[in-house]
Design an enzyme around this catalytic site. Sequence first.
Site, PDB file in Angstrom:
ATOM      1  N   ARG A  18       0.813  -1.218   0.000  1.00  0.00           N
ATOM      2  CA  ARG A  18       0.000   0.000   0.000  1.00  0.00           C
ATOM      3  C   ARG A  18       0.846   1.267   0.000  1.00  0.00           C
ATOM      4  O   ARG A  18       0.356   2.354  -0.289  1.00  0.00           O
ATOM      5  CB  ARG A  18      -0.916  -0.021   1.236  1.00  0.00           C
ATOM      6  CG  ARG A  18      -1.935   1.106   1.333  1.00  0.00           C
ATOM      7  CD  ARG A  18      -3.006   1.002   0.256  1.00  0.00           C
ATOM      8  NE  ARG A  18      -3.979   2.084   0.383  1.00  0.00           N
ATOM      9  CZ  ARG A  18      -5.114   2.009   1.060  1.00  0.00           C
ATOM     10  NH1 ARG A  18      -5.418   0.896   1.720  1.00  0.00           N
ATOM     11  NH2 ARG A  18      -5.943   3.008   1.098  1.00  0.00           N
ATOM     12  N   HIS A  43      15.381 -10.645   5.770  1.00  0.00           N
ATOM     13  CA  HIS A  43      16.048 -11.117   4.555  1.00  0.00           C
ATOM     14  C   HIS A  43      15.880 -10.039   3.479  1.00  0.00           C
ATOM     15  O   HIS A  43      14.951 -10.089   2.676  1.00  0.00           O
ATOM     16  CB  HIS A  43      15.435 -12.443   4.097  1.00  0.00           C
ATOM     17  CG  HIS A  43      16.126 -13.065   2.920  1.00  0.00           C
ATOM     18  ND1 HIS A  43      16.103 -14.420   2.685  1.00  0.00           N
ATOM     19  CD2 HIS A  43      16.857 -12.536   1.909  1.00  0.00           C
ATOM     20  CE1 HIS A  43      16.788 -14.698   1.587  1.00  0.00           C
ATOM     21  NE2 HIS A  43      17.251 -13.555   1.097  1.00  0.00           N
ATOM     22  N   GLU A  70      19.705 -12.424   6.953  1.00  0.00           N
ATOM     23  CA  GLU A  70      19.987 -13.516   6.024  1.00  0.00           C
ATOM     24  C   GLU A  70      19.877 -13.029   4.596  1.00  0.00           C
ATOM     25  O   GLU A  70      19.177 -12.053   4.295  1.00  0.00           O
ATOM     26  CB  GLU A  70      19.044 -14.698   6.262  1.00  0.00           C
ATOM     27  CG  GLU A  70      17.569 -14.419   6.024  1.00  0.00           C
ATOM     28  CD  GLU A  70      16.711 -15.651   6.228  1.00  0.00           C
ATOM     29  OE1 GLU A  70      15.711 -15.802   5.486  1.00  0.00           O
ATOM     30  OE2 GLU A  70      17.007 -16.457   7.111  1.00  0.00           O
ATOM     31  N   THR A 100      11.559 -17.391  -2.888  1.00  0.00           N
ATOM     32  CA  THR A 100      11.933 -17.679  -1.515  1.00  0.00           C
ATOM     33  C   THR A 100      13.073 -18.678  -1.535  1.00  0.00           C
ATOM     34  O   THR A 100      13.365 -19.278  -2.575  1.00  0.00           O
ATOM     35  CB  THR A 100      10.728 -18.235  -0.718  1.00  0.00           C
ATOM     36  OG1 THR A 100      11.101 -18.378   0.659  1.00  0.00           O
ATOM     37  CG2 THR A 100      10.278 -19.581  -1.265  1.00  0.00           C
ATOM     38  N   HIS A 190      12.355 -22.763   7.634  1.00  0.00           N
ATOM     39  CA  HIS A 190      11.599 -22.838   6.385  1.00  0.00           C
ATOM     40  C   HIS A 190      10.418 -23.791   6.541  1.00  0.00           C
ATOM     41  O   HIS A 190      10.591 -24.999   6.651  1.00  0.00           O
ATOM     42  CB  HIS A 190      12.443 -23.251   5.173  1.00  0.00           C
ATOM     43  CG  HIS A 190      11.870 -22.735   3.884  1.00  0.00           C
ATOM     44  ND1 HIS A 190      12.226 -21.522   3.350  1.00  0.00           N
ATOM     45  CD2 HIS A 190      10.947 -23.243   3.048  1.00  0.00           C
ATOM     46  CE1 HIS A 190      11.556 -21.301   2.221  1.00  0.00           C
ATOM     47  NE2 HIS A 190      10.760 -22.337   2.026  1.00  0.00           N
ATOM     48  N   ASP A 191       9.235 -23.206   6.576  1.00  0.00           N
ATOM     49  CA  ASP A 191       7.963 -23.926   6.673  1.00  0.00           C
ATOM     50  C   ASP A 191       7.756 -24.638   8.010  1.00  0.00           C
ATOM     51  O   ASP A 191       6.897 -25.525   8.105  1.00  0.00           O
ATOM     52  CB  ASP A 191       7.800 -24.916   5.511  1.00  0.00           C
ATOM     53  CG  ASP A 191       7.513 -24.219   4.192  1.00  0.00           C
ATOM     54  OD1 ASP A 191       7.290 -22.995   4.206  1.00  0.00           O
ATOM     55  OD2 ASP A 191       7.522 -24.893   3.150  1.00  0.00           O
ATOM     56  N   GLY A 213       8.864 -17.243   9.886  1.00  0.00           N
ATOM     57  CA  GLY A 213       8.203 -16.040   9.409  1.00  0.00           C
ATOM     58  C   GLY A 213       6.819 -16.290   8.857  1.00  0.00           C
ATOM     59  O   GLY A 213       5.814 -15.929   9.463  1.00  0.00           O
TER      60      GLY A 213
END
Length: 237
Positions: A18, A43, A70, A100, A190-191, A213
């Site tokens: 936005r 990151h 990172e 990603t 990661h995940d 995240g």
Amino acid sequence: MTRLSVNINKIATLRNARGGNMPNVCKMATDCERFGAEGITVHPRPDERHIRYQDVLDLKKIVTTEFNIEGYPNKEFIDLVLSIKPEQVTLVPDPPEALTSNAGWDTIKNKAFLIEVISKFKAAGIRTSIFVDTQLKNVEGAKATGTDRVELYTEPFATDFPSDPKEAVRLFTIAAEKAKELGLGVNAGHDLSLENLKFFNENVPDLAEVSIGHALISDALYMGMEKTIQMYLQQLK
């Protein structure tokens, strides 16, 4: 207890959609710390599609827990990290245009490059971690680069977890044991999510830190950030 570092990239993604400064990335980092997060991860990418380089400079002034930056170590990233001097830098092999992170380093093929980069960070007193998969040759290769830690790339675990948790985590347990044997610290990311984090933490020895995240920020949309962080911390006890 394994430390929880909250990756706030998705907060910046929402802001950038936005324009302006809503939500406020720095305030969110401060709130995450106030709610119990033991680190903040960002990151930054060259196209600044989420975290911007200026965000990193601003966050350095206000983050009071561990600051983890990172990214892929091109010149701009290296210069940024050396100017900030965070507690930790995590090196990922994905090129700047990648959506990603989707793989770990081939630490054999990239040995000379990683040694050169890591030596710069360690000379500046920055703890280094490099993204690796569970192949033992890459964990062993990581040791040869001079890194302090490895971060296990956990997407394969998350993908296989629903069908066979024990098999999904097996290679990660072995890789972590090898890292410990070599004197390397172990991070993971990661995940990882509320569904799989507790099991992973219980089965991967001496896990120092997880960086989360996407799942955490998504959960916070439903439950609020304070409750969400407390729930993730509970999985790590």
